[in-house]
Structures are given as structure tokens and as C-alpha cells.
Design a protein around this motif. Structure first.
Motif, PDB file in Angstrom:
ATOM      1  N   ARG A   1       2.342  22.816  10.611  1.00  0.00           N
ATOM      2  CA  ARG A   1       2.050  24.260  10.604  1.00  0.00           C
ATOM      3  C   ARG A   1       0.897  24.612  11.530  1.00  0.00           C
ATOM      4  O   ARG A   1       0.845  25.709  12.084  1.00  0.00           O
ATOM      5  CB  ARG A   1       1.722  24.721   9.178  1.00  0.00           C
ATOM      6  CG  ARG A   1       2.912  24.791   8.251  1.00  0.00           C
ATOM      7  CD  ARG A   1       2.580  25.523   6.966  1.00  0.00           C
ATOM      8  NE  ARG A   1       3.735  25.592   6.081  1.00  0.00           N
ATOM      9  CZ  ARG A   1       3.977  24.735   5.103  1.00  0.00           C
ATOM     10  NH1 ARG A   1       3.118  23.742   4.872  1.00  0.00           N
ATOM     11  NH2 ARG A   1       5.051  24.852   4.354  1.00  0.00           N
ATOM     12  N   GLY A   2      -0.053  23.695  11.667  1.00  0.00           N
ATOM     13  CA  GLY A   2      -1.203  23.963  12.525  1.00  0.00           C
ATOM     14  C   GLY A   2      -2.082  25.055  11.947  1.00  0.00           C
ATOM     15  O   GLY A   2      -2.373  25.071  10.743  1.00  0.00           O
ATOM     16  N   ALA A   3      -2.504  25.988  12.792  1.00  0.00           N
ATOM     17  CA  ALA A   3      -3.420  27.050  12.358  1.00  0.00           C
ATOM     18  C   ALA A   3      -2.723  28.069  11.459  1.00  0.00           C
ATOM     19  O   ALA A   3      -3.357  28.692  10.607  1.00  0.00           O
ATOM     20  CB  ALA A   3      -4.012  27.750  13.578  1.00  0.00           C
ATOM     21  N   ASP A   4      -1.422  28.232  11.645  1.00  0.00           N
ATOM     22  CA  ASP A   4      -0.675  29.214  10.848  1.00  0.00           C
ATOM     23  C   ASP A   4      -0.183  28.552   9.562  1.00  0.00           C
ATOM     24  O   ASP A   4       0.914  27.995   9.506  1.00  0.00           O
ATOM     25  CB  ASP A   4       0.508  29.748  11.662  1.00  0.00           C
ATOM     26  CG  ASP A   4       1.255  30.872  10.934  1.00  0.00           C
ATOM     27  OD1 ASP A   4       0.819  31.243   9.814  1.00  0.00           O
ATOM     28  OD2 ASP A   4       2.261  31.364  11.484  1.00  0.00           O
ATOM     29  N   LYS A   5      -1.000  28.625   8.528  1.00  0.00           N
ATOM     30  CA  LYS A   5      -0.692  27.936   7.274  1.00  0.00           C
ATOM     31  C   LYS A   5       0.451  28.591   6.488  1.00  0.00           C
ATOM     32  O   LYS A   5       0.957  28.017   5.533  1.00  0.00           O
ATOM     33  CB  LYS A   5      -1.937  27.888   6.376  1.00  0.00           C
ATOM     34  CG  LYS A   5      -3.095  27.125   7.001  1.00  0.00           C
ATOM     35  CD  LYS A   5      -2.709  25.695   7.346  1.00  0.00           C
ATOM     36  CE  LYS A   5      -3.864  24.925   7.962  1.00  0.00           C
ATOM     37  NZ  LYS A   5      -3.464  23.560   8.402  1.00  0.00           N
ATOM     38  N   THR A   6       0.856  29.786   6.891  1.00  0.00           N
ATOM     39  CA  THR A   6       1.930  30.483   6.168  1.00  0.00           C
ATOM     40  C   THR A   6       3.286  30.341   6.866  1.00  0.00           C
ATOM     41  O   THR A   6       4.298  30.827   6.354  1.00  0.00           O
ATOM     42  CB  THR A   6       1.603  31.979   6.029  1.00  0.00           C
ATOM     43  OG1 THR A   6       1.464  32.558   7.334  1.00  0.00           O
ATOM     44  CG2 THR A   6       0.301  32.174   5.253  1.00  0.00           C
ATOM     45  N   ARG A   7       3.294  29.669   8.027  1.00  0.00           N
ATOM     46  CA  ARG A   7       4.546  29.549   8.784  1.00  0.00           C
ATOM     47  C   ARG A   7       5.566  28.726   8.016  1.00  0.00           C
ATOM     48  O   ARG A   7       5.252  27.680   7.445  1.00  0.00           O
ATOM     49  CB  ARG A   7       4.288  28.890  10.147  1.00  0.00           C
ATOM     50  CG  ARG A   7       5.550  28.744  11.002  1.00  0.00           C
ATOM     51  CD  ARG A   7       5.230  28.185  12.363  1.00  0.00           C
ATOM     52  NE  ARG A   7       4.863  26.777  12.325  1.00  0.00           N
ATOM     53  CZ  ARG A   7       5.742  25.778  12.336  1.00  0.00           C
ATOM     54  NH1 ARG A   7       7.052  26.040  12.351  1.00  0.00           N
ATOM     55  NH2 ARG A   7       5.338  24.524  12.320  1.00  0.00           N
ATOM     56  N   LYS A   8       6.793  29.207   7.986  1.00  0.00           N
ATOM     57  CA  LYS A   8       7.863  28.477   7.327  1.00  0.00           C
ATOM     58  C   LYS A   8       8.331  27.351   8.239  1.00  0.00           C
ATOM     59  O   LYS A   8       8.651  27.566   9.400  1.00  0.00           O
ATOM     60  CB  LYS A   8       9.029  29.417   7.008  1.00  0.00           C
ATOM     61  CG  LYS A   8      10.089  28.789   6.127  1.00  0.00           C
ATOM     62  CD  LYS A   8      11.115  29.821   5.687  1.00  0.00           C
ATOM     63  CE  LYS A   8      12.151  29.192   4.749  1.00  0.00           C
ATOM     64  NZ  LYS A   8      13.154  30.195   4.304  1.00  0.00           N
ATOM     65  N   LEU A   9       8.364  26.134   7.705  1.00  0.00           N
ATOM     66  CA  LEU A   9       8.757  24.976   8.506  1.00  0.00           C
ATOM     67  C   LEU A   9      10.248  24.990   8.803  1.00  0.00           C
ATOM     68  O   LEU A   9      11.052  25.481   8.009  1.00  0.00           O
ATOM     69  CB  LEU A   9       8.402  23.688   7.773  1.00  0.00           C
ATOM     70  CG  LEU A   9       6.920  23.406   7.538  1.00  0.00           C
ATOM     71  CD1 LEU A   9       6.762  22.143   6.688  1.00  0.00           C
ATOM     72  CD2 LEU A   9       6.170  23.251   8.847  1.00  0.00           C
ATOM     73  N   THR A  10      10.598  24.419   9.933  1.00  0.00           N
ATOM     74  CA  THR A  10      12.012  24.268  10.268  1.00  0.00           C
ATOM     75  C   THR A  10      12.600  23.133   9.431  1.00  0.00           C
ATOM     76  O   THR A  10      11.874  22.307   8.852  1.00  0.00           O
ATOM     77  CB  THR A  10      12.193  23.940  11.753  1.00  0.00           C
ATOM     78  OG1 THR A  10      11.626  22.644  12.024  1.00  0.00           O
ATOM     79  CG2 THR A  10      11.517  24.985  12.632  1.00  0.00           C
ATOM     80  N   THR A  11      13.914  23.075   9.384  1.00  0.00           N
ATOM     81  CA  THR A  11      14.579  21.993   8.644  1.00  0.00           C
ATOM     82  C   THR A  11      14.197  20.632   9.217  1.00  0.00           C
ATOM     83  O   THR A  11      13.940  19.676   8.466  1.00  0.00           O
ATOM     84  CB  THR A  11      16.108  22.163   8.716  1.00  0.00           C
ATOM     85  OG1 THR A  11      16.459  23.422   8.127  1.00  0.00           O
ATOM     86  CG2 THR A  11      16.821  21.045   7.963  1.00  0.00           C
ATOM     87  N   GLY A  12      14.133  20.527  10.533  1.00  0.00           N
ATOM     88  CA  GLY A  12      13.759  19.267  11.173  1.00  0.00           C
ATOM     89  C   GLY A  12      12.342  18.840  10.806  1.00  0.00           C
ATOM     90  O   GLY A  12      12.082  17.646  10.577  1.00  0.00           O
ATOM     91  N   GLU A  13      11.412  19.786  10.764  1.00  0.00           N
ATOM     92  CA  GLU A  13      10.025  19.475  10.407  1.00  0.00           C
ATOM     93  C   GLU A  13       9.927  19.008   8.957  1.00  0.00           C
ATOM     94  O   GLU A  13       9.185  18.074   8.638  1.00  0.00           O
ATOM     95  CB  GLU A  13       9.145  20.699  10.633  1.00  0.00           C
ATOM     96  CG  GLU A  13       8.890  21.016  12.099  1.00  0.00           C
ATOM     97  CD  GLU A  13       8.182  22.335  12.305  1.00  0.00           C
ATOM     98  OE1 GLU A  13       7.487  22.484  13.321  1.00  0.00           O
ATOM     99  OE2 GLU A  13       8.324  23.239  11.436  1.00  0.00           O
ATOM    100  N   ARG A  14      10.671  19.647   8.077  1.00  0.00           N
ATOM    101  CA  ARG A  14      10.634  19.252   6.673  1.00  0.00           C
ATOM    102  C   ARG A  14      11.243  17.862   6.475  1.00  0.00           C
ATOM    103  O   ARG A  14      10.739  17.043   5.692  1.00  0.00           O
ATOM    104  CB  ARG A  14      11.377  20.288   5.823  1.00  0.00           C
ATOM    105  CG  ARG A  14      10.638  21.623   5.710  1.00  0.00           C
ATOM    106  CD  ARG A  14      11.514  22.703   5.131  1.00  0.00           C
ATOM    107  NE  ARG A  14      12.026  22.320   3.823  1.00  0.00           N
ATOM    108  CZ  ARG A  14      13.215  22.691   3.346  1.00  0.00           C
ATOM    109  NH1 ARG A  14      14.030  23.424   4.093  1.00  0.00           N
ATOM    110  NH2 ARG A  14      13.584  22.319   2.147  1.00  0.00           N
TER     111      ARG A  14
END
Length: 310
Positions: free
Chosen positions: A207-220
């Protein structure tokens, strides 16, 4: 002075108000059943073959992966890789999946409400879920699965698993059937504490600095895989657990092994490297299991949570 105090109180109140509310992912009866279903699917596909090879290597610490595969196949062909699946692995999977999902979710939520980060909450949830698994469902089942894989080394190779279980019960009672449960508990609490904790840390890094960003399926998926692989640092506990539950007999093997006597015996026979036998198939098992339970579990909980809102 009064104005300054009022201003400070107002800023504090705004900070509390601005802090996003902790959302609890719904864990319903259906969700618990789905957790059990995920675990049963995992063990019925790639999970049990990884488990059998891992257990074989931990019990036969002189065998390589290639030798373990050959010996497992020689014991029963493809079916040899599914020893202990029915009924023990199914019983274990259908119960421990639900226990893990419910317990870890509740502890995770309570930790976040108390102010802990998602990483710490995930670690606490994993530890609590792992301990709950060990003492509610896994002690007897892991013992019986290990019996299935190692009973060919027993003096009576024709004895059925049920016969061996009955003999153990006659000699040692319930405690005998739960031999190694302390090692199982330590393994599970460090397993799931690491899996959930490392997965959550990895998610935060994505997520980096944006702690509210929804992760992509690949990232999860990647976060779950990394959490599963790195959680295998506790392989010595797994080798100790297998040794405690193994049906192998040797003249120099102490009777009624505990955590410490089993560790001492393994070190005397195989040195430090003996504690890491079977770590490669266990990494494969852990990655697959963590992807199923962390990625799959989160996806299911989110699905039901979104469905309830709709």
C-alpha cells in the motif's frame, strides 16, 4: 489559559473523530462452514501430498526429497501421497478451518479496536487462532496422520491405524492419543502468528503511503504466499512434533518423548540440520495453505460483509 485548553481539547476531539472506525468483518455460521470447506479443499488437493512428504522426511531424516517421493510412491502409488486423508485429515480440516477463521477474526477485531495496527492485530489473531486449533481439534488428528505415515516402521506392520490407536489408548489413555499436542500448539501459534502477521506487513508495504488503498488480487495473493513461506522458520517445532508422534522404534530412542527429550534425541542423531528436514515440502504446503486461508478467508469474509451491507 482556558482558551488554550479548550483549543487542545477541540483538536484532540477532532483527531479522535477523524480516526476511521474499525470495521469488523462478518463471521457468520455460514462463514465458519466456508472456512472449514476451504481447509478441506486445501488438504484434499495439494495439501496432503505436501504433508505426507514433509512428515516422511521429518521422521526419516536421512532421506532426500527424491528418496521420500520414491518411498511414498512405493507404499501405495498415488494413493500413498494421500495417506491419512480419510478420515483424519478431513476431520481435522473440517473443524480447524472454522476454529481458525472464527477465533482469528474475533481477536483481530478486538486488537484493532484497542488501537493496534493491522499487522499486530493479524499476528495476535493468528497466534490465538493457532492455539485454539491445537487444543480443540488438532492433537488427536495430527497424531493419527503421523501414525498413518510412520506405522510401516512399527514392529507390527500389519496393524491397522485403528488398532494402533486402540493400543495407545489402552496403554496411555487420552494423553497418549494427544501426544505432541504441546508441540502442535507451539507450532500452530507461531505458524499462524507469522502467516497472518507477515502477510499483513507485506500488504502494508504494497500500500505504501496510501494506507486506505484497496490491494489488487495479485498483491493479496503475493502477500499470502510470502507470509506462508517465511512462516516456516519454526520447522524445528514440526520435526520435534513428528518425532514425538512417530511410530518408529529404535533401541536408543527414549520412551515417552517430550519437547526437550525429543529435541535432544534429534540433535544427537542428526545435528542441527536434523531440525530442518522436510522444510522444502513444508514451504510448499505453507504457501498453498496460507493462500487458501488468508487470501481465500479474507475474500470470503469481505464477500459476506459486502453482501450484508447491500
Amino acid at each position: 489559559m482556558a482558551t488554550s485548553t479548550s483549543s487542545s481539547a477541540a483538536v484532540a476531539a477532532q483527531a479522535v473523530t477523524a480516526r476511521p472506525a474499525v470495521e469488523k468483518k462478518t463471521v457468520s455460521f455460514h462463514n465458519i462452514l466456508l472456512g472449514a470447506a476451504i481447509q478441506t479443499f486445501e488438504v484434499s488437493t495439494l495439501g496432503q501430498p505436501f504433508e505426507v512428504v514433509k512428515t516422511h522426511m521429518a521422521a526419516n531424516r536421512g532421506d532426500s526429497i527424491a528418496t521420500s517421493l520414491k518411498k511414498t510412491y512405493a507404499r501405495g502409488g498415488i494413493a500413498g501421497f494421500y495417506q491419512g486423508l480419510i478420515p483424519w485429515a478431513w476431520i481435522e480440516a473440517s473443524t480447524k478451518g472454522g476454529v481458525l477463521l472464527f477465533t482469528s477474526s474475533e481477536i483481530d477485531y478486538r486488537a484493532r479496536v484497542a488501537g493496534f495496527s493491522s499487522s499486530w492485530a493479524g499476528l495476535f489473531g493468528g497466534v490465538g487462532g493457532g492455539v485454539a486449533q491445537a487444543y480443540t481439534t488438532m492433537g488427536f488428528c495430527t497424531f493419527m496422520k503421523t501414525v498413518e505415515v510412520t506405522r510401516h516402521k512399527s514392529p507390527d506392520t500389519n496393524a491397522s491405524t485403528w488398532r494402533i490407536a486402540y493400543d495407545v489408548f489402552q496403554r496411555e489413555g487420552i494423553r497418549g492419543l494427544n501426544r505432541g499436542v504441546s508441540a502442535v500448539a507451539l507450532r500452530q501459534m507461531t505458524n499462524w502468528g507469522s502467516r497472518f502477521g507477515i502477510s499483513r506487513v507485506t500488504e502494508s508495504m504494497f500500500r505504501g503511503a496510501d494506507k486506505t488503498r484497496k490491494l489488487t488480487t495479485g498483491e493479496r495473493l503475493a502477500a499470502s504466499a510470502i507470509g506462508g513461506a517465511l512462516a516456516c522458520w519454526n520447522q524445528p517445532l514440526e520435526v520435534i512434533r513428528v518425532e514425538m508422534q512417530s511410530q518408529a522404534k529404535a533401541a536408543d530412542r527414549p520412551a515417552n518423548l517430550n519437547l526437550f527429550s525429543a529435541a535432544r534425541y534429534i540433535y544427537q542423531k542428526n545435528g542441527i540440520l536434523g531440525f530442518y528436514r522436510g522444510v522444502t515440502p513444508r514451504v510448499g504446503l505453507s504457501v498453498y495453505l496460507t493462500v487458501c486461508m488468508v487470501f481465500g478467508g479474507d475474500s470470503i469474509k469481505s464477500y459476506f460483509s459486502d453482501k450484508k451491507k447491500a
